[in-house]
Design a protein around this motif. Structure first.
Motif, PDB file in Angstrom:
ATOM      1  N   PRO A  88       3.154   3.995   4.618  1.00  0.00           N
ATOM      2  CA  PRO A  88       3.400   5.432   4.471  1.00  0.00           C
ATOM      3  C   PRO A  88       2.110   6.239   4.500  1.00  0.00           C
ATOM      4  O   PRO A  88       1.072   5.803   3.978  1.00  0.00           O
ATOM      5  N   LEU A  89       2.163   7.417   5.110  1.00  0.00           N
ATOM      6  CA  LEU A  89       1.019   8.330   5.122  1.00  0.00           C
ATOM      7  C   LEU A  89       0.954   9.059   3.784  1.00  0.00           C
ATOM      8  O   LEU A  89       1.923   9.702   3.380  1.00  0.00           O
ATOM      9  N   PRO A  90      -0.178   9.007   3.084  1.00  0.00           N
ATOM     10  CA  PRO A  90      -0.245   9.596   1.744  1.00  0.00           C
ATOM     11  C   PRO A  90      -0.783  11.030   1.725  1.00  0.00           C
ATOM     12  O   PRO A  90      -1.735  11.363   2.424  1.00  0.00           O
ATOM     13  N   LEU A  91      -0.139  11.878   0.952  1.00  0.00           N
ATOM     14  CA  LEU A  91      -0.697  13.186   0.617  1.00  0.00           C
ATOM     15  C   LEU A  91      -1.200  13.032  -0.812  1.00  0.00           C
ATOM     16  O   LEU A  91      -0.419  13.006  -1.762  1.00  0.00           O
ATOM     17  N   LEU A  95       0.828  -1.211   0.000  1.00  0.00           N
ATOM     18  CA  LEU A  95       0.000   0.000   0.000  1.00  0.00           C
ATOM     19  C   LEU A  95       0.861   1.259   0.000  1.00  0.00           C
ATOM     20  O   LEU A  95       1.734   1.425   0.857  1.00  0.00           O
ATOM     21  N   LYS A  96       0.589   2.135  -0.955  1.00  0.00           N
ATOM     22  CA  LYS A  96       1.352   3.378  -1.055  1.00  0.00           C
ATOM     23  C   LYS A  96       0.470   4.597  -1.288  1.00  0.00           C
ATOM     24  O   LYS A  96       0.616   5.610  -0.634  1.00  0.00           O
ATOM     25  N   THR A  97      -0.436   4.519  -2.246  1.00  0.00           N
ATOM     26  CA  THR A  97      -1.223   5.693  -2.617  1.00  0.00           C
ATOM     27  C   THR A  97      -2.437   5.859  -1.709  1.00  0.00           C
ATOM     28  O   THR A  97      -2.872   4.922  -1.034  1.00  0.00           O
ATOM     29  N   TYR A  98      -2.977   7.061  -1.737  1.00  0.00           N
ATOM     30  CA  TYR A  98      -4.181   7.363  -0.954  1.00  0.00           C
ATOM     31  C   TYR A  98      -5.311   6.415  -1.343  1.00  0.00           C
ATOM     32  O   TYR A  98      -5.990   5.841  -0.479  1.00  0.00           O
ATOM     33  N   ASP A  99      -5.517   6.247  -2.640  1.00  0.00           N
ATOM     34  CA  ASP A  99      -6.626   5.412  -3.109  1.00  0.00           C
ATOM     35  C   ASP A  99      -6.429   3.955  -2.717  1.00  0.00           C
ATOM     36  O   ASP A  99      -7.398   3.270  -2.356  1.00  0.00           O
ATOM     37  N   GLU A 100      -5.189   3.463  -2.783  1.00  0.00           N
ATOM     38  CA  GLU A 100      -4.924   2.080  -2.384  1.00  0.00           C
ATOM     39  C   GLU A 100      -5.198   1.877  -0.899  1.00  0.00           C
ATOM     40  O   GLU A 100      -5.806   0.861  -0.505  1.00  0.00           O
ATOM     41  N   ILE A 101      -4.771   2.828  -0.094  1.00  0.00           N
ATOM     42  CA  ILE A 101      -4.985   2.713   1.355  1.00  0.00           C
ATOM     43  C   ILE A 101      -6.460   2.833   1.692  1.00  0.00           C
ATOM     44  O   ILE A 101      -6.993   2.069   2.515  1.00  0.00           O
ATOM     45  N   ASP A 102      -7.152   3.759   1.044  1.00  0.00           N
ATOM     46  CA  ASP A 102      -8.590   3.928   1.265  1.00  0.00           C
ATOM     47  C   ASP A 102      -9.341   2.642   0.922  1.00  0.00           C
ATOM     48  O   ASP A 102     -10.208   2.189   1.683  1.00  0.00           O
ATOM     49  N   GLN A 103      -8.996   2.045  -0.189  1.00  0.00           N
ATOM     50  CA  GLN A 103      -9.663   0.812  -0.603  1.00  0.00           C
ATOM     51  C   GLN A 103      -9.380  -0.328   0.368  1.00  0.00           C
ATOM     52  O   GLN A 103     -10.294  -1.068   0.769  1.00  0.00           O
TER      53      GLN A 103
END
Length: 477
Positions: free
Chosen positions: A345-348, A203-211
């Motif tokens: 990682p925390l995504p911006l 998991l890296k991107t905001y969308d990946e983490i959200d999903q």
């Protein structure tokens, strides 16, 4: 070429320049601007190779291996903020006192859910000021200049990782000893995510983490994981009572993209919140996956202990926004859970994704208002703690620190969170750590408080950000 983990951590840090901090200040309190230089990619690659060559053999030649008494006598007080190492630091002071029978060291720790900055200001107004205390970046050097002893002649100076002293240099004098190298993100329980069929390591991107968080939430709500994790009630716990978590750490994810480094933040007359919307998205993401998603105001009552020891450690939640410093707390509650931890990682969103903020959280300072004998004891204790063979083992094994010095040989983090930060630094997937360049107490007591107002429904996001911007501007006048 075989490269040790610690050397790789430092190479990754130095190559990107993210730990170079605020640079050599050499300036007065009027905050005159300086240009921040950035290394070219070719030079960075050369630095990696040079550092790798130097890292082939452990260098402990500069370590103080003597257990002999210093011959000093007297009493000193330590006033520090890191609750996670309180017990281990207490034990360290006892070891030092055993080696130095004429010395007494009193330890007081104020941190976690308490405002260390405010507590330090109160303590410094008393007659019994501490001999050793903590400061942050260049703003603290200005604020506490009258109470800062020059440490430039200390033996450990030459062993400090290049760039880590820049935040605490003024007029060529060094006023702080780096505490550690740290990093933070979503600290998560690997076993819970694996049980839900989610590969959290990717998991890296905001969308990946959200999903992924959404999929885990669905399984928790449906009771699919109840048998294996009976206490599990939510994906995330967000301790909004802790303004340092909100303003310093969450806020840094956005500010670290607006400002290239601590120097830029320190010299900036205004903050634009270029990525204010993306910061809101990150906060909203965390709120959405707590058990208080329908009542965000309730999060303003959730503190550090509820998030860590009473949350992640007992598997009540699967992830928390914290750093490698949280490992001792989790380990104390449940050592098996502690070994299951990793960092996402925390995504911006759309700006910086897959990167972990890495930096020096605070520095040790010696009080120049103490008498010369007390200052000598304080300096000797810090040198023993970070440079003797016995002290090095305490720093790495008992504190769980990634050491900010180059002469630790094969010493490396043994816990999974320290290893995760080391791996991120090695890979170069790290982000700036700039909140120590903000105006005095601004990150915690202004931005953190404004985010609380937003969560509590007292202000809109735009109102909260506008207030924080105005406060920064006024502080820099």
């Amino acid at each position: 070429m075989k490269k040790r983990v610690l050397a790789l951590v430092l190479m990754g840090v130095m190559t990107t320049g993210l730990l170079a901090g605020c640079g050599n200040q050499n300036q007065s309190a009027d905050n005159q601007s300086e240009d921040a230089s950035k290394p070219e990619a070719d030079n960075a690659e050369a630095d990696v190779e040079d550092a790798a060559d130097e890292a082939d053999a452990p260098d402990v030649s500069d370590a103080d291996t003597s257990d002999a008494s210093s011959g000093l006598e007297g009493t000193i007080d330590i006033f520090q903020y890191k609750v996670e190492i309180n017990d281990a630091l207490k034990a360290a002071t006892e070891q030092y006192m055993a080696l130095n029978p004429g010395v007494t060291i009193n330890l007081e720790t104020v941190g976690g859910g308490d405002d260390y900055g405010a507590a330090l200001r109160t303590r410094m107004q008393a007659s019994d000021q501490p001999e050793i205390y903590n400061i942050g970046g260049p703003q603290d050097v200005i604020d506490w200049e009258a109470n800062l002893a020059d440490l430039s002649s200390e033996a450990w100076i030459g062993n400090t990782v290049d760039g880590l002293l820049d935040d605490v240099i003024k007029n060529d004098a060094v006023y702080g000893m780096p505490l550690a190298i740290e990093g933070y993100g979503f600290v998560y329980n690997k076993e819970i995510f694996e049980a839900a069929g989610i590969d959290a390591s990717s998991l890296k991107t905001y969308d990946e983490i959200d999903q992924a968080f959404g999929e885990l939430k669905e399984k928790i709500d449906n009771g699919d994981l109840k048998e294996q994790f009976p206490a599990l009630e939510a994906v995330v716990e967000y301790p909004a009572k802790e303004k340092w978590v909100l303003g310093m750490h969450t806020g840094n994810i956005a500010l670290g993209q607006e400002f290239a480094n601590c120097t830029e933040a320190f010299n900036a007359k205004e903050v634009e919140f270029t990525y204010g919307q993306e910061l809101k998205d990150l906060i909203d993401l965390q709120v959405k996956y707590t058990s208080n998603s329908d009542n965000a105001a309730a999060l303003n009552a959730v503190d550090y202990s509820m998030q860590a020891g009473g949350g992640l450690a007992i598997e009540r939640v699967a992830a928390i926004q914290q750093g490698n410093w949280v490992y001792p707390i989790i380990d104390e509650v449940d050592s098996e859970v502690a070994q299951k931890l990793g960092i996402i990682p925390l995504p911006l969103k759309g700006v910086s994704e897959g990167n972990t903020p890495v930096g020096v959280p605070m520095y040790w300072a010696v009080n120049s208002q103490s008498d010369e004998n007390e200052q000598a004891i304080a300096k000797d204790f810090l040198n023993w703690l970070y440079q003797s063979d016995e002290g090095m083992q305490i720093v790495v094994n008992d504190f769980g620190f990634i050491p900010p010095f180059t002469n630790y040989g094969d010493a490396k983090p043994s816990d999974p969170l320290g290893q995760a930060i080391s791996e991120a630094a090695n890979a170069g997937t790290i982000a700036p750590w700039v909140f120590n360049g903000c105006p005095t107490s601004w990150a915690e007591n202004v931005l953190g408080a404004e985010i609380q107002s937003y969560l509590g429904g007292d202000k809109s996001w735009d109102e909260a950000i506008e207030s924080a911007k105005q406060n920064w501007k006024e502080a820099r006048q």
